[in-house]
Write a protein that holds these residues in place. Structure first.
Motif, mmCIF file in Angstrom:
data_model
loop_
_atom_site.group_PDB
_atom_site.id
_atom_site.type_symbol
_atom_site.label_atom_id
_atom_site.label_comp_id
_atom_site.label_asym_id
_atom_site.label_seq_id
_atom_site.Cartn_x
_atom_site.Cartn_y
_atom_site.Cartn_z
ATOM 1 N N LYS A 123 -7.893 2.446 2.870
ATOM 2 C CA LYS A 123 -7.907 3.534 2.101
ATOM 3 C C LYS A 123 -8.405 4.907 2.962
ATOM 4 O O LYS A 123 -8.153 5.934 2.751
ATOM 5 C CB LYS A 123 -8.466 3.566 0.757
ATOM 6 N N THR A 124 -9.341 4.620 3.853
ATOM 7 C CA THR A 124 -10.243 5.648 4.451
ATOM 8 C C THR A 124 -9.388 5.788 5.920
ATOM 9 O O THR A 124 -10.052 6.564 6.792
ATOM 10 C CB THR A 124 -11.569 5.426 4.790
ATOM 11 N N ASN A 125 -8.118 5.241 6.285
ATOM 12 C CA ASN A 125 -7.756 5.490 7.287
ATOM 13 C C ASN A 125 -6.340 5.331 7.023
ATOM 14 O O ASN A 125 -5.857 5.323 6.108
ATOM 15 C CB ASN A 125 -7.647 3.985 8.326
ATOM 16 N N HIS A 126 -5.455 6.060 8.408
ATOM 17 C CA HIS A 126 -3.952 6.071 8.161
ATOM 18 C C HIS A 126 -3.580 4.458 7.683
ATOM 19 O O HIS A 126 -4.098 3.585 8.518
ATOM 20 C CB HIS A 126 -3.371 6.477 9.413
ATOM 21 N N TYR B 3 0.914 -1.175 -0.215
ATOM 22 C CA TYR B 3 0.074 0.075 0.077
ATOM 23 C C TYR B 3 0.866 1.130 -0.075
ATOM 24 O O TYR B 3 0.504 2.351 -0.324
ATOM 25 C CB TYR B 3 -1.042 0.039 1.208
ATOM 26 N N GLY C 39 -4.946 1.447 9.676
ATOM 27 C CA GLY C 39 -5.904 0.880 8.925
ATOM 28 C C GLY C 39 -5.625 -0.647 8.826
ATOM 29 O O GLY C 39 -6.770 -1.527 8.997
ATOM 30 N N THR D 150 -9.991 -3.240 1.285
ATOM 31 C CA THR D 150 -9.510 -2.240 0.516
ATOM 32 C C THR D 150 -10.103 -0.880 1.167
ATOM 33 O O THR D 150 -9.163 0.253 1.298
ATOM 34 C CB THR D 150 -9.851 -2.199 -1.161
ATOM 35 N N ALA D 151 -11.442 -0.683 1.242
ATOM 36 C CA ALA D 151 -11.997 0.472 1.565
ATOM 37 C C ALA D 151 -11.538 0.894 3.117
ATOM 38 O O ALA D 151 -11.090 1.962 3.373
ATOM 39 C CB ALA D 151 -13.520 0.445 1.799
ATOM 40 N N GLN D 152 -11.118 -0.016 3.907
ATOM 41 C CA GLN D 152 -10.684 0.283 5.479
ATOM 42 C C GLN D 152 -9.515 0.957 5.371
ATOM 43 O O GLN D 152 -9.216 1.749 6.029
ATOM 44 C CB GLN D 152 -10.701 -1.202 6.155
#
Length: 446
Positions: free
Chosen positions: A327-330, A301, A334, A323-325
């Motif tokens: 991308k939406t966190n540090h 990542y 994450g 994937t979403a978890q």
């Protein structure tokens, strides 16, 4: 001095630093120019000439302490004269005092809160003198000392002590660092050159198993993974495609001329374009394998700009996309949350065949001939049906499949390991237990 410096460089190499002959000559030249009378300047000269990256600083400092420091240095507040902070007089059981502490923890607490650095060192030295040094691992010896000093009770009290507690906690951390230095010195004095090599090999993070990292080494490893990701992300591959301008594509021109029997009226061109593949990462998080998955995900990542599309999945006996978890966190937090919170297990033991079947049913449509699939897992299928036809289907849809196995090679295909069965459908199966192997694997895949 030349002979000692050569031994020092040899020790650095045991610790994983790549010191070239040219860098060694630079070190010798700088010493000849500026001398060795000033200890601090001597340290700076060697570090400036022999260390290429910030992440190698810890190994250099360890080797320098053991080679050139006669005594263990006192870090931070331990160098200050004894003082009294006035904190720690409470005994009311409110969580900031000595209520419930034993004799050793009370003495440690008093010395820390009153800033009695000499008392702290004396207490530590007394415990050190009684430790059984047959155990040659620094972390284990340090843990034994902490238990005897009832360290963790004091640490807990200081953590709940507000701002003043945090200040005193720093003194306790400085004491821990000093004790670590003393243990290192004792081990080298006891075992000589072999003890020195053992210490440096233990700290060689490039070749150390991810599962064997301690708390401090995990933080250092995360820095190294980030640095490696930056290096790999800047190494793009390219391919040529037809275009209206750019370089003349002589192969296509000659091929067209042969077909027409004459020179084409218009030249054909090609241009170099950046190759950004799609990437899908499937990570096993059963048992200790989750440690390896965490570092692989951090590396991939951190290189995300290198890919056209990147998707990540976690599995045990079921599979879930994260994937979403991420991308939406540090990124690091994450990944940590995803590994601990994602529900991808019903029975808690790996079932690779079932996971591949579920992936094909629920996510098979995202595969195409531009997709690279990386699977990280030990291939221990717990005697479940392997369903290798499901992995074959993934390999047929994707451009390439690579398997990274954190198990030592000598354990492959033993007991319930079926990596040989799955490896038939992969472009490569690679051992991946440490940073050096992880780097080699990713370089090969990319």
């Amino acid at each position: 001095m030349e002979k000692k410096l050569l031994s020092f460089v040899h020790a650095l190499r045991h610790g994983g630093l790549k010191v070239s002959p040219g860098e060694l000559m630079d070190a010798l030249t700088s010493i000849a120019t500026y001398g060795i009378e000033d200890p601090e300047q001597f340290y700076i000269l060697l570090k400036a000439t022999l260390v290429k990256s910030e992440t190698d600083g810890a190994i250099f400092d360890l080797a320098f302490r053991l080679f050139f420091r006669e005594e263990a240095e006192k870090p931070g507040d331990l160098q200050k004269p004894d003082s009294s902070t006035g904190f720690g007089t409470s005994t009311d059981g409110s969580g900031t005092g000595k209520a419930g502490m034993g004799r050793a923890s009370r003495a440690l607490y008093e010395a820390v809160t009153k800033g009695h650095s000499e008392d702290l060192i004396s207490m530590a030295e007394k415990i050190l003198s009684g430790l059984d040094m047959e155990e040659d691992r620094v972390d284990q010896l340090l843990f034994q000392l902490k238990v005897k000093m009832e360290w963790f009770m004091v640490e807990n009290a200081l953590e709940r002590g507000g701002e003043e507690g945090q200040e005193n906690l720093q003194l306790l951390k400085d004491l821990e660092q000093y004790i670590r230095y003393r243990i290192e010195k004792i081990l080298v004095e006891k075992k000589g050159d072999q003890g020195l090599k053992d210490l440096l090999t233990e700290e060689n993070l490039m070749e150390k198993d991810f599962a064997a990292l301690n708390e401090f080494q995990v933080k250092e490893m995360e820095k190294r993974v980030a640095r490696l990701a930056h290096q790999l992300a800047s190494r793009y591959s390219y391919r040529f495609k037809a275009s209206k301008s750019g370089r003349v594509d002589m192969r296509r021109v000659l091929r067209k001329a042969a077909r027409l029997g004459r020179t084409p009226e218009k030249l054909l061109y090609r241009d170099k374009v950046m190759n950004k593949p799609s990437m899908i990462v499937l990570c096993d998080i059963s048992g200790s394998v989750s440690v390896y998955s965490a570092f692989l995900l951090q590396l991939v990542y951190a290189m995300s700009r290198r890919f056209h599309d990147l998707k990540a999945f976690l599995f045990v006996d079921e599979i879930a996309e994260i994937t979403a978890q991420i991308k939406t966190n540090h990124m690091r937090e994450g990944i940590g949350q995803a590994i601990t919170q994602t529900r991808c297990s019903r029975l808690g033991i790996s079932n690779f065949g079932q996971v591949f079947e579920l992936f094909n049913q629920n996510f098979g449509h995202i595969l195409d001939r531009k997709t690279t699939v990386i699977i990280l897992g030990d291939a221990k299928n717990n005697w479940y049906p392997p369903r290798q036809e499901e992995l074959k289907l993934i390999a047929q849809k994707a451009k390439q499949v690579y398997w990274l196995n954190p198990e030592p090679k000598e354990k492959w295909n033993q007991d319930d390991s079926i990596i040989g069965l799955y490896g038939k459908y992969c472009q490569g199966v690679m051992e991946c237990r440490n940073l050096d192997q992880l780097e080699q694997a990713v370089r090969k895949i990319m």
